[in-house]
Write an enzyme that holds these catalytic residues in place. Structure first.
Site, PDB file in Angstrom:
ATOM      1  N   ARG A  27       0.823  -1.220   0.000  1.00  0.00           N
ATOM      2  CA  ARG A  27       0.000   0.000   0.000  1.00  0.00           C
ATOM      3  C   ARG A  27       0.857   1.271   0.000  1.00  0.00           C
ATOM      4  O   ARG A  27       0.510   2.262   0.646  1.00  0.00           O
ATOM      5  CB  ARG A  27      -0.948   0.017   1.194  1.00  0.00           C
ATOM      6  CG  ARG A  27      -2.002  -1.071   1.173  1.00  0.00           C
ATOM      7  CD  ARG A  27      -3.146  -0.658   0.262  1.00  0.00           C
ATOM      8  NE  ARG A  27      -4.254  -1.593   0.314  1.00  0.00           N
ATOM      9  CZ  ARG A  27      -5.379  -1.372   1.009  1.00  0.00           C
ATOM     10  NH1 ARG A  27      -5.513  -0.292   1.697  1.00  0.00           N
ATOM     11  NH2 ARG A  27      -6.349  -2.260   0.973  1.00  0.00           N
ATOM     12  N   ARG A  31      -3.242   6.971   1.313  1.00  0.00           N
ATOM     13  CA  ARG A  31      -3.663   8.175   2.034  1.00  0.00           C
ATOM     14  C   ARG A  31      -2.660   8.742   3.020  1.00  0.00           C
ATOM     15  O   ARG A  31      -2.870   9.839   3.525  1.00  0.00           O
ATOM     16  CB  ARG A  31      -4.997   7.910   2.732  1.00  0.00           C
ATOM     17  CG  ARG A  31      -6.158   7.889   1.773  1.00  0.00           C
ATOM     18  CD  ARG A  31      -7.378   7.283   2.412  1.00  0.00           C
ATOM     19  NE  ARG A  31      -7.115   5.894   2.749  1.00  0.00           N
ATOM     20  CZ  ARG A  31      -8.035   5.064   3.230  1.00  0.00           C
ATOM     21  NH1 ARG A  31      -9.259   5.494   3.467  1.00  0.00           N
ATOM     22  NH2 ARG A  31      -7.729   3.806   3.494  1.00  0.00           N
ATOM     23  N   ARG A  40      -6.537  11.950  -5.599  1.00  0.00           N
ATOM     24  CA  ARG A  40      -7.815  11.266  -5.427  1.00  0.00           C
ATOM     25  C   ARG A  40      -8.964  12.257  -5.457  1.00  0.00           C
ATOM     26  O   ARG A  40     -10.013  11.997  -6.053  1.00  0.00           O
ATOM     27  CB  ARG A  40      -7.849  10.477  -4.130  1.00  0.00           C
ATOM     28  CG  ARG A  40      -8.800   9.314  -4.245  1.00  0.00           C
ATOM     29  CD  ARG A  40      -9.080   8.700  -2.921  1.00  0.00           C
ATOM     30  NE  ARG A  40     -10.206   9.372  -2.299  1.00  0.00           N
ATOM     31  CZ  ARG A  40     -10.958   8.839  -1.370  1.00  0.00           C
ATOM     32  NH1 ARG A  40     -10.706   7.635  -0.933  1.00  0.00           N
ATOM     33  NH2 ARG A  40     -11.952   9.508  -0.866  1.00  0.00           N
ATOM     34  N   ASP A  77      -7.087  -2.269  -7.312  1.00  0.00           N
ATOM     35  CA  ASP A  77      -7.589  -2.932  -6.111  1.00  0.00           C
ATOM     36  C   ASP A  77      -7.862  -4.391  -6.426  1.00  0.00           C
ATOM     37  O   ASP A  77      -8.060  -4.752  -7.593  1.00  0.00           O
ATOM     38  CB  ASP A  77      -8.867  -2.258  -5.608  1.00  0.00           C
ATOM     39  CG  ASP A  77      -9.112  -2.621  -4.151  1.00  0.00           C
ATOM     40  OD1 ASP A  77      -8.434  -2.055  -3.273  1.00  0.00           O
ATOM     41  OD2 ASP A  77      -9.933  -3.519  -3.895  1.00  0.00           O
ATOM     42  N   TYR A 154     -15.273 -11.230   0.321  1.00  0.00           N
ATOM     43  CA  TYR A 154     -15.937  -9.940   0.069  1.00  0.00           C
ATOM     44  C   TYR A 154     -17.231 -10.130  -0.719  1.00  0.00           C
ATOM     45  O   TYR A 154     -18.236  -9.456  -0.459  1.00  0.00           O
ATOM     46  CB  TYR A 154     -14.998  -8.990  -0.685  1.00  0.00           C
ATOM     47  CG  TYR A 154     -13.870  -8.471   0.191  1.00  0.00           C
ATOM     48  CD1 TYR A 154     -14.077  -7.390   1.053  1.00  0.00           C
ATOM     49  CD2 TYR A 154     -12.606  -9.056   0.173  1.00  0.00           C
ATOM     50  CE1 TYR A 154     -13.058  -6.915   1.866  1.00  0.00           C
ATOM     51  CE2 TYR A 154     -11.582  -8.594   0.985  1.00  0.00           C
ATOM     52  CZ  TYR A 154     -11.816  -7.521   1.833  1.00  0.00           C
ATOM     53  OH  TYR A 154     -10.801  -7.050   2.642  1.00  0.00           O
TER      54      TYR A 154
HETATM   55  O1  CP3 Z   1       0.091   0.878  -3.327  1.00  0.00           O
HETATM   56  C1  CP3 Z   1      -0.406  -0.251  -3.415  1.00  0.00           C
HETATM   57  O2  CP3 Z   1      -0.152  -1.176  -2.602  1.00  0.00           O
HETATM   58  C2  CP3 Z   1      -1.296  -0.584  -4.606  1.00  0.00           C
HETATM   59  C3  CP3 Z   1      -2.677  -0.432  -4.429  1.00  0.00           C
HETATM   60  C4  CP3 Z   1      -3.566  -1.390  -3.648  1.00  0.00           C
HETATM   61  C5  CP3 Z   1      -4.802  -0.950  -3.125  1.00  0.00           C
HETATM   62  N1  CP3 Z   1      -5.466  -2.028  -2.626  1.00  0.00           N
HETATM   63  C6  CP3 Z   1      -5.273   0.441  -3.166  1.00  0.00           C
HETATM   64  C7  CP3 Z   1      -6.347   0.860  -2.249  1.00  0.00           C
HETATM   65  C8  CP3 Z   1      -3.470  -2.770  -3.385  1.00  0.00           C
HETATM   66  C9  CP3 Z   1      -2.322  -3.722  -3.673  1.00  0.00           C
HETATM   67  C10 CP3 Z   1      -4.688  -3.160  -2.755  1.00  0.00           C
HETATM   68  C11 CP3 Z   1      -5.008  -4.539  -2.363  1.00  0.00           C
HETATM   69  C12 CP3 Z   1      -6.179  -4.805  -1.521  1.00  0.00           C
HETATM   70  N2  CP3 Z   1      -7.412  -4.205  -1.552  1.00  0.00           N
HETATM   71  C13 CP3 Z   1      -6.234  -5.849  -0.559  1.00  0.00           C
HETATM   72  C14 CP3 Z   1      -5.133  -6.846  -0.287  1.00  0.00           C
HETATM   73  C15 CP3 Z   1      -4.034  -6.271   0.529  1.00  0.00           C
HETATM   74  C16 CP3 Z   1      -4.412  -6.062   1.965  1.00  0.00           C
HETATM   75  O3  CP3 Z   1      -4.411  -4.888   2.376  1.00  0.00           O
HETATM   76  O4  CP3 Z   1      -4.661  -7.046   2.659  1.00  0.00           O
HETATM   77  C17 CP3 Z   1      -7.514  -5.808   0.028  1.00  0.00           C
HETATM   78  C18 CP3 Z   1      -8.027  -6.731   1.113  1.00  0.00           C
HETATM   79  C19 CP3 Z   1      -8.255  -4.782  -0.610  1.00  0.00           C
HETATM   80  C20 CP3 Z   1      -9.678  -4.415  -0.391  1.00  0.00           C
HETATM   81  C21 CP3 Z   1      -9.829  -3.008   0.004  1.00  0.00           C
HETATM   82  N3  CP3 Z   1      -9.656  -1.928  -0.842  1.00  0.00           N
HETATM   83  C22 CP3 Z   1     -10.162  -2.508   1.268  1.00  0.00           C
HETATM   84  C23 CP3 Z   1     -10.423  -3.368   2.496  1.00  0.00           C
HETATM   85  C24 CP3 Z   1     -10.173  -1.117   1.162  1.00  0.00           C
HETATM   86  C25 CP3 Z   1     -10.583  -0.130   2.211  1.00  0.00           C
HETATM   87  C26 CP3 Z   1      -9.570  -0.043   3.274  1.00  0.00           C
HETATM   88  C27 CP3 Z   1      -9.068   1.356   3.369  1.00  0.00           C
HETATM   89  O5  CP3 Z   1      -7.843   1.501   3.528  1.00  0.00           O
HETATM   90  O6  CP3 Z   1      -9.905   2.268   3.304  1.00  0.00           O
HETATM   91  C28 CP3 Z   1      -9.812  -0.774  -0.152  1.00  0.00           C
HETATM   92  C29 CP3 Z   1      -9.664   0.575  -0.707  1.00  0.00           C
HETATM   93  C30 CP3 Z   1      -8.301   0.948  -1.161  1.00  0.00           C
HETATM   94  N4  CP3 Z   1      -7.521   0.205  -1.994  1.00  0.00           N
HETATM   95  C31 CP3 Z   1      -7.604   2.147  -0.863  1.00  0.00           C
HETATM   96  C32 CP3 Z   1      -6.387   2.106  -1.546  1.00  0.00           C
HETATM   97  C33 CP3 Z   1      -5.322   3.158  -1.597  1.00  0.00           C
HETATM   98  C34 CP3 Z   1      -8.133   3.282  -0.008  1.00  0.00           C
HETATM   99  C35 CP3 Z   1      -9.132   4.002  -0.838  1.00  0.00           C
HETATM  100  C36 CP3 Z   1      -9.140   5.469  -0.586  1.00  0.00           C
HETATM  101  O7  CP3 Z   1      -8.336   6.197  -1.217  1.00  0.00           O
HETATM  102  O8  CP3 Z   1      -9.981   5.897   0.210  1.00  0.00           O
END
Ligand code: CP3
Length: 355
Positions: A27, A31, A40, A77, A154
């Protein structure tokens, strides 16, 4: 395409000698970076950011402009596949991901098709192509997907979950329905990841965020088996180079040997396992990625450096270690602390690779 200038990350995944231990952060685009929040806001919402190749490329490159990271990861994602299957992904502020039409019964599973990676998911491939072009060979690009089990949690729960009661009910009351869903997901993930490689991804990672909530028997039957099937079906070479595959099961430390036996190149570790024990158990079968607790980035740069030193000492001398956090970076971490972490890895690791 420009030749790769820094292949340290790819070499470490293949357990080949390097000058230092490469590092990237799960990640790493997100943010905790003010520039991410600005881009964003420009895109509107998170999925609009993912669907805009230029902006997805911009946020992918943001952490690389700040820090000397050894790899870039596609900004997207894991939930793009269920969305392309027609479940209607949306994000509720502060609540995480949700689906408008979760999977509730056998008929729902039967209706699901395998998404076309250059069709409904074409926006992801456009992002990969754009990022590869803009990276100009600085560092390799990691493509990724969720594991079938993690995606299914999910899809069946309708969003994030704590107890996983709906999917476990399906698993125990209607196992054939869940197996059909996991089969469709495994086929979808395989074609999605192969399309990412065709579009320019140089390494692949599968996130099994929720495999660790299963019993050992169910982990094999409902998660690992499907990841192994995907690994078997992946393109492992592109442009004359191996495309290494990393499997990451959060809380999967007790199953390391089984994960390493799938044919993957590397196993991702969370922070609940000692990396020295992990290395003893997998020997030189696979590379290891990890495994600092992401919360350590709240500590002082001095404390972070101590922890980095301890993990480097745990892995010991020689190749095969990609430094990372044990899970994603927290959104309220100071970017300077992430910088101190990366700098410590680079500086302190050199002595483990000399000669
Ligand atoms: O920089 C990176 O790592 C690449 C981008 C990336 C995102 N999600 C962006 C994202 C990657 C590799 C993921 C994978 C992902 N997404 C996983 C597996 C990795 C892990 O964390 O276990 C999972 C379970 C998800 C599902 C997901 N997407 C969730 C649970 C959430 C919300 C959690 C949160 O932080 O709000 C997301 C949204 C998400 N995916 C964000 C980002 C940057 C936050 C969205 C925002 O900008 O508000």
């Amino acid at each position: 395409m420009k030749p790769l200038k820094n292949d340290t990350y790819l070499r470490a995944l293949m357990r080949q000698p390097t000058d230092y231990t490469p590092v990237w952060m799960m990640r790493q685009a997100g943010r905790y970076l003010p520039e991410y929040k600005a881009t964003r806001a420009q895109a509107g919402d998170f999925m609009s950011l993912c669907r805009n190749a230029e902006l997805a490329c911009e946020v992918t490159l943001q952490p690389l402009r700040r820090f000397p990271l050894d790899a870039a990861i596609l900004f997207s994602d894991i939930l793009t596949i269920p969305d392309a299957m027609g479940l209607g992904l949306y994000f509720e502020t502060g609540e995480g991901p949700r689906f408008e039409r979760p999977v509730t019964c056998a008929a729902d599973v039967q209706r699901i098709g395998i998404p076309d990676p250059e069709g409904e998911l074409g926006y992801v491939m456009n992002a990969v192509r754009t990022i590869r072009r803009e990276l100009q060979g600085e560092v390799p690009l990691i493509g990724f997907s969720g594991s079938p089990w993690t995606l299914a949690t999910y899809m069946v729960e309708g969003g994030s979950s704590k107890a996983f009661t709906k999917i476990k009910k399906m698993m125990y009351a209607e196992p054939q329905t869940l197996h059909l869903l996991l089969d469709k997901l495994a086929d979808s993930v395989t074609s999605y990841l192969n399309a990412q490689v065709a579009a320019g991804a140089q390494s692949l990672m599968i996130f099994d965020t929720w495999g660790g909530v299963l019993t050992p028997r169910d982990y094999n039957e409902f998660s690992l088996q499907y990841m192994a099937k995907i690994v078997d079906g992946l393109t492992r070479e592109s442009d004359g180079r191996r495309v290494p595959v990393t499997l990451f099961t959060k809380n999967g430390g007790q199953w390391l040997e089984a994960i390493a036996a799938t044919g993957c190149d590397a196993v991702g570790l969370d922070w609940t396992i000692n990396i020295a024990d992990a290395k003893r158990r997998v020997g030189d079968k696979v590379a290891l990625q990890g495994n600092m607790d992401p919360s350590m980035l709240y500590a002082s740069p001095e404390r972070i450096e101590q922890e980095v030193a301890s993990i480097l000492e745990g892995f010991g001398h020689g190749p095969g270690h990609v430094f990372n956090l044990g899970h994603g970076i927290h959104l309220d971490v100071e970017p300077e602390h992430a910088g101190a972490f990366i700098e410590s890895v680079h500086r302190l690791s050199r002595s483990y690779h000399a000669g």
